[in-house]
Write an enzyme that holds these catalytic residues in place. Sequence first.
Site, PDB file in Angstrom:
ATOM      1  N   HIS A  65     -54.488 -95.722 -89.857  1.00 56.95           N
ATOM      2  CA  HIS A  65     -54.343 -95.638 -88.398  1.00 56.95           C
ATOM      3  C   HIS A  65     -54.268 -97.017 -87.725  1.00 56.95           C
ATOM      4  O   HIS A  65     -53.412 -97.263 -86.883  1.00 56.95           O
ATOM      5  CB  HIS A  65     -55.509 -94.862 -87.787  1.00 56.95           C
ATOM      6  CG  HIS A  65     -55.713 -93.494 -88.386  1.00 56.95           C
ATOM      7  ND1 HIS A  65     -54.672 -92.665 -88.720  1.00 56.95           N
ATOM      8  CD2 HIS A  65     -56.843 -92.810 -88.703  1.00 56.95           C
ATOM      9  CE1 HIS A  65     -55.154 -91.525 -89.210  1.00 56.95           C
ATOM     10  NE2 HIS A  65     -56.465 -91.598 -89.214  1.00 56.95           N
ATOM     11  N   GLU A  80     -65.950 -94.552 -83.433  1.00 56.46           N
ATOM     12  CA  GLU A  80     -66.371 -93.145 -83.381  1.00 56.46           C
ATOM     13  C   GLU A  80     -67.887 -93.106 -83.271  1.00 56.46           C
ATOM     14  O   GLU A  80     -68.571 -93.924 -83.886  1.00 56.46           O
ATOM     15  CB  GLU A  80     -65.948 -92.418 -84.657  1.00 56.46           C
ATOM     16  CG  GLU A  80     -64.465 -92.289 -84.812  1.00 56.46           C
ATOM     17  CD  GLU A  80     -64.106 -91.551 -86.082  1.00 56.46           C
ATOM     18  OE1 GLU A  80     -63.851 -90.347 -86.007  1.00 56.46           O
ATOM     19  OE2 GLU A  80     -64.111 -92.181 -87.155  1.00 56.46           O
ATOM     20  N   ASP A 122     -59.838 -95.213 -95.064  1.00 54.18           N
ATOM     21  CA  ASP A 122     -59.754 -94.063 -94.165  1.00 54.18           C
ATOM     22  C   ASP A 122     -59.086 -94.426 -92.840  1.00 54.18           C
ATOM     23  O   ASP A 122     -58.324 -93.638 -92.283  1.00 54.18           O
ATOM     24  CB  ASP A 122     -61.177 -93.539 -93.911  1.00 54.18           C
ATOM     25  CG  ASP A 122     -61.188 -92.218 -93.150  1.00 54.18           C
ATOM     26  OD1 ASP A 122     -60.262 -91.420 -93.361  1.00 54.18           O
ATOM     27  OD2 ASP A 122     -62.133 -91.980 -92.370  1.00 54.18           O
TER      28      ASP A 122
HETATM   29  C1  BG6 Z   1     -59.068 -89.216 -89.762  1.00 54.09           C
HETATM   30  C2  BG6 Z   1     -60.185 -89.788 -90.574  1.00 54.09           C
HETATM   31  O1  BG6 Z   1     -57.840 -89.563 -90.313  1.00 54.09           O
HETATM   32  O2  BG6 Z   1     -59.159 -89.698 -88.433  1.00 54.09           O
HETATM   33  C3  BG6 Z   1     -61.521 -89.435 -89.960  1.00 54.09           C
HETATM   34  O3  BG6 Z   1     -60.125 -89.286 -91.904  1.00 54.09           O
HETATM   35  C4  BG6 Z   1     -61.562 -89.840 -88.501  1.00 54.09           C
HETATM   36  O4  BG6 Z   1     -62.587 -90.049 -90.675  1.00 54.09           O
HETATM   37  C5  BG6 Z   1     -60.336 -89.326 -87.757  1.00 54.09           C
HETATM   38  O5  BG6 Z   1     -62.747 -89.281 -87.940  1.00 54.09           O
HETATM   39  C6  BG6 Z   1     -60.270 -89.901 -86.351  1.00 54.09           C
HETATM   40  O6  BG6 Z   1     -59.227 -89.289 -85.635  1.00 54.09           O
HETATM   41  P1  BG6 Z   1     -59.303 -89.116 -84.065  1.00 54.09           P
HETATM   42  O7  BG6 Z   1     -57.983 -88.537 -83.708  1.00 54.09           O
HETATM   43  O8  BG6 Z   1     -60.457 -88.217 -83.771  1.00 54.09           O
HETATM   44  O9  BG6 Z   1     -59.510 -90.488 -83.512  1.00 54.09           O
END
Ligand code: BG6
Length: 486
Positions: free
Chosen positions: A256, A232, A251
């Site tokens: 994920h 990110e 997190d």
């Molecule tokens: C969330 C996290 O679950 O996923 C965040 O808590 C993160 O910190 C986000 O920014 C990222 O999700 P995506 O869909 O934008 O990749």
Amino acid sequence: MVTPSAPTPSDVAAKLTPPEPQAIVVFGATGDLTRRKLLPALYHLYLEGLLPPRFAIVGYSRRELSDDDFRKLAHDACMEFGRCRMDRQEWDAFAAGLSYVQGDYMGAGALAPLRTKLEELDRERGTEGRRFYYAAVPPDTFDHVVTRLEEESMTGDARLVIEKPFGSDLESARELNAILSRGFDESQIFRIDHYLGKETVQNILVLRFANALFEPVWNRRYVDHVELTVAEDIGIEGRGRFYERTGAIRDMVQTHLFHVLTFLTMEPPVAFEPEDLRTEIVKVLRSMRPVRPEAVVLGQYEGYTEESDVDPASTVETFAALRVEIENWRWAGVPFFLRTGKRLPRRVAEAHVVFRDVPHEVFESIGAPEIPPNSLSLRIQPDEGISLSITVQRPGFGIELDVAALDLDFGQAFGGLELVEAYEHLLLEAMHGDQTMFVRQEAVERSWEVVEPLIDQQLSPSPYRPGSWGPAEADALIAPRRWMTT
Ligand code: BG6
């Protein structure tokens, strides 16, 4: 060939029909998640004809708002974060289903006004007593929410969606589950990890199990290593309080990244049915070895400790790179390199399956340079697609080898179709009661076990420059290989 257990077209279509009438309650109705994701997703489902034919959406939170204020909040949220048209007539019809109840979760009877409201809505909007609760509240509030729902006998056969984090370690995950199980059966609990709703993540399963081509080489014999990068460019975006208790391992990695990894590595499920799939996810997680602290590099971006609500002496990691091993017949000896972080050069999520070198270099004898291995890249976001890198003969005289890609861009391949948002997929599935893409408690517990050595050791992160790919040690971790996402 259609096997008897394969879903028939009508089963598939059933999922694309609206769910049964129900009242949707969003706890934490004025929070970030509700505004950014839930309300736009619900509105879009409405436009697609995929909300229940008779629905009510009730926002519940501490803030004092009227029904109209809540409708305005929802409208602004859909304008700002939604991906779909704002049609006046459609909006009015949708907004007629929105209402708001103000309250907290603290004292006995706190949810009594909500209960009365829902009974009223059953009569007015025909929601037939069916309840769908979305707990978009901080984890320390779950306990109160469940207790209050129980007191008011509001659990019944309701469905409850809860957001990660599911605990902050193994013990607290078990405690959380004990709390949830007081009011709900496992079949009523939907633990959401929005990465499982991303189309390209779901596509990993289709790519693997609906094509004859890949599965035969999807193993230790042909795969050298796998990289998964979820980067990110943003920082913690004012979420200091949350992030200080969380960090990148909790997190992103334990949730994920591990879930995407299970899709990349699980065995083929017997059928695309919730329990078949979820069983395979648990199996592969059980084969994952607890991560060794020496196989991890943690980082913290410079400037993190100056963010608001962050301890100036904080050692919370905003970056993690790790090597994971899966001890089973398919994957023994194949390293999986996972990397995630905030304030990296760009927002990108990609998996790369890198194959072994050819066993014998036929073209060496004519002086061809060493050829790079084949790799299959799955672009989760952005530019969703799949790319297979192969070695080819460069056009021209003589034999000259070069690398080129067979590239599939999902958007273009399907005539510019816009991809459906993860929350839309998942909300629809949960309203149908389909748990396929939701996380089973065993999976949560096992993922905590895998990262437990890192949490126990309290490793300190190395600083890195915002806009870089994290601390240099992350390159050493993967060496002599190299990170492919750059
Ligand atoms: C969330 C996290 O679950 O996923 C965040 O808590 C993160 O910190 C986000 O920014 C990222 O999700 P995506 O869909 O934008 O990749």
